[in-house]
Design a protein around this motif. Structure first.
Motif, PDB file in Angstrom:
ATOM      1  N   TRP A 127     -41.411  -5.012   9.573  1.00 23.09           N
ATOM      2  CA  TRP A 127     -41.132  -6.116   8.642  1.00 23.09           C
ATOM      3  C   TRP A 127     -42.377  -7.006   8.489  1.00 23.09           C
ATOM      4  O   TRP A 127     -42.782  -7.348   7.386  1.00 23.09           O
ATOM      5  CB  TRP A 127     -39.941  -6.932   9.140  1.00 23.09           C
ATOM      6  CG  TRP A 127     -39.712  -8.182   8.354  1.00 23.09           C
ATOM      7  CD1 TRP A 127     -40.123  -9.443   8.673  1.00 23.09           C
ATOM      8  CD2 TRP A 127     -39.042  -8.300   7.095  1.00 23.09           C
ATOM      9  NE1 TRP A 127     -39.733 -10.339   7.697  1.00 23.09           N
ATOM     10  CE2 TRP A 127     -39.069  -9.655   6.719  1.00 23.09           C
ATOM     11  CE3 TRP A 127     -38.411  -7.393   6.259  1.00 23.09           C
ATOM     12  CZ2 TRP A 127     -38.502 -10.119   5.538  1.00 23.09           C
ATOM     13  CZ3 TRP A 127     -37.839  -7.856   5.081  1.00 23.09           C
ATOM     14  CH2 TRP A 127     -37.891  -9.206   4.738  1.00 23.09           C
ATOM     15  N   VAL A 128     -42.974  -7.374   9.614  1.00 23.44           N
ATOM     16  CA  VAL A 128     -44.167  -8.232   9.587  1.00 23.44           C
ATOM     17  C   VAL A 128     -45.315  -7.518   8.873  1.00 23.44           C
ATOM     18  O   VAL A 128     -45.993  -8.100   8.028  1.00 23.44           O
ATOM     19  CB  VAL A 128     -44.573  -8.653  11.019  1.00 23.44           C
ATOM     20  CG1 VAL A 128     -45.941  -9.326  11.032  1.00 23.44           C
ATOM     21  CG2 VAL A 128     -43.518  -9.572  11.624  1.00 23.44           C
TER      22      VAL A 128
ATOM     23  N   GLN B 295     -45.381  -7.470   5.189  1.00 21.91           N
ATOM     24  CA  GLN B 295     -45.851  -8.718   4.574  1.00 21.91           C
ATOM     25  C   GLN B 295     -47.380  -8.757   4.504  1.00 21.91           C
ATOM     26  O   GLN B 295     -47.938  -9.487   3.702  1.00 21.91           O
ATOM     27  CB  GLN B 295     -45.369  -9.941   5.368  1.00 21.91           C
ATOM     28  CG  GLN B 295     -43.917  -9.950   5.777  1.00 21.91           C
ATOM     29  CD  GLN B 295     -42.952  -9.719   4.640  1.00 21.91           C
ATOM     30  OE1 GLN B 295     -43.063 -10.345   3.604  1.00 21.91           O
ATOM     31  NE2 GLN B 295     -42.019  -8.803   4.826  1.00 21.91           N
ATOM     32  N   GLY B 296     -48.041  -7.988   5.372  1.00 22.72           N
ATOM     33  CA  GLY B 296     -49.500  -7.961   5.395  1.00 22.72           C
ATOM     34  C   GLY B 296     -49.996  -7.407   6.710  1.00 22.72           C
ATOM     35  O   GLY B 296     -49.268  -7.366   7.697  1.00 22.72           O
TER      36      GLY B 296
ATOM     37  N   ARG C  51     -46.254 -13.088  16.560  1.00 18.05           N
ATOM     38  CA  ARG C  51     -45.255 -13.213  15.487  1.00 18.05           C
ATOM     39  C   ARG C  51     -43.884 -12.693  15.909  1.00 18.05           C
ATOM     40  O   ARG C  51     -42.873 -13.301  15.594  1.00 18.05           O
ATOM     41  CB  ARG C  51     -45.765 -12.472  14.261  1.00 18.05           C
ATOM     42  CG  ARG C  51     -44.847 -12.471  13.085  1.00 18.05           C
ATOM     43  CD  ARG C  51     -45.197 -13.552  12.070  1.00 18.05           C
ATOM     44  NE  ARG C  51     -44.267 -13.533  10.967  1.00 18.05           N
ATOM     45  CZ  ARG C  51     -44.494 -12.995   9.787  1.00 18.05           C
ATOM     46  NH1 ARG C  51     -45.669 -12.446   9.530  1.00 18.05           N
ATOM     47  NH2 ARG C  51     -43.567 -13.027   8.860  1.00 18.05           N
TER      48      ARG C  51
ATOM     49  N   VAL D 205     -41.748   0.252   3.034  1.00 23.79           N
ATOM     50  CA  VAL D 205     -41.658  -1.184   2.776  1.00 23.79           C
ATOM     51  C   VAL D 205     -40.381  -1.492   1.990  1.00 23.79           C
ATOM     52  O   VAL D 205     -39.630  -2.417   2.330  1.00 23.79           O
ATOM     53  CB  VAL D 205     -42.907  -1.700   2.018  1.00 23.79           C
ATOM     54  CG1 VAL D 205     -42.727  -3.136   1.574  1.00 23.79           C
ATOM     55  CG2 VAL D 205     -44.145  -1.550   2.899  1.00 23.79           C
TER      56      VAL D 205
ATOM     57  N   ARG E  21     -37.388  -3.797   3.484  1.00 23.75           N
ATOM     58  CA  ARG E  21     -37.093  -5.050   2.774  1.00 23.75           C
ATOM     59  C   ARG E  21     -35.674  -5.049   2.209  1.00 23.75           C
ATOM     60  O   ARG E  21     -34.978  -6.063   2.259  1.00 23.75           O
ATOM     61  CB  ARG E  21     -38.097  -5.286   1.659  1.00 23.75           C
ATOM     62  CG  ARG E  21     -39.445  -5.740   2.174  1.00 23.75           C
ATOM     63  CD  ARG E  21     -40.377  -6.058   1.041  1.00 23.75           C
ATOM     64  NE  ARG E  21     -41.634  -6.585   1.564  1.00 23.75           N
ATOM     65  CZ  ARG E  21     -42.738  -6.656   0.861  1.00 23.75           C
ATOM     66  NH1 ARG E  21     -42.759  -6.260  -0.395  1.00 23.75           N
ATOM     67  NH2 ARG E  21     -43.845  -7.137   1.403  1.00 23.75           N
TER      68      ARG E  21
END
Length: 118
Positions: free
Chosen positions: A36-37, A40-41, A51, A91, A95
């Protein structure tokens, strides 16, 4: 991860086994959080550990498993190893699932504990 959804044929046993293995890896909340992290990037292992709230060695082990499965990739930037997810299908799946469950939780009725009369 391209497959025809709603097509007339069933996926092959190999495709189903690969999908089950990928979902099996994502069945760990720690690995799912990492993906998930990274969706995001990109990040290095230290940033990921901060994180996701995990110990550095544990996050590193999770990343190794995710890399072996092809869900995460890495590249070297000087002395740092930077991790990322470059498969848009992974992804999208992560998501979609996390987003749906987050929405469902936000709209779920609040349940109160039963009142006990003494």
């Amino acid at each position: 991860m391209t497959a025809e959804v709603g097509g007339s044929g069933d996926p092959s046993a190999k495709v189903l086994a690969e999908a089950a293995a990928a979902f099996g890896l994502l069945a760990s909340s720690a690995r799912l959080h990492i993906v998930w992290v990274l969706a995001q990037g990109e990040s290095d292992v230290t940033g990921l550990a901060e994180r996701v709230g995990g110990a550095l060695p544990a996050v590193s082990q999770h990343l190794t498993k995710l890399k072996l499965a092809g869900l995460v990739r890495s590249r070297r930037e000087g002395r740092r190893q930077v991790y990322f997810v470059d498969d848009p299908d992974v992804v999208t799946v992560v998501r979609l699932m996390v987003g749906q469950l987050t929405d469902r939780a936000a709209h779920a009725p609040v349940r109160h504990a039963p009142v006990r009369h003494i």
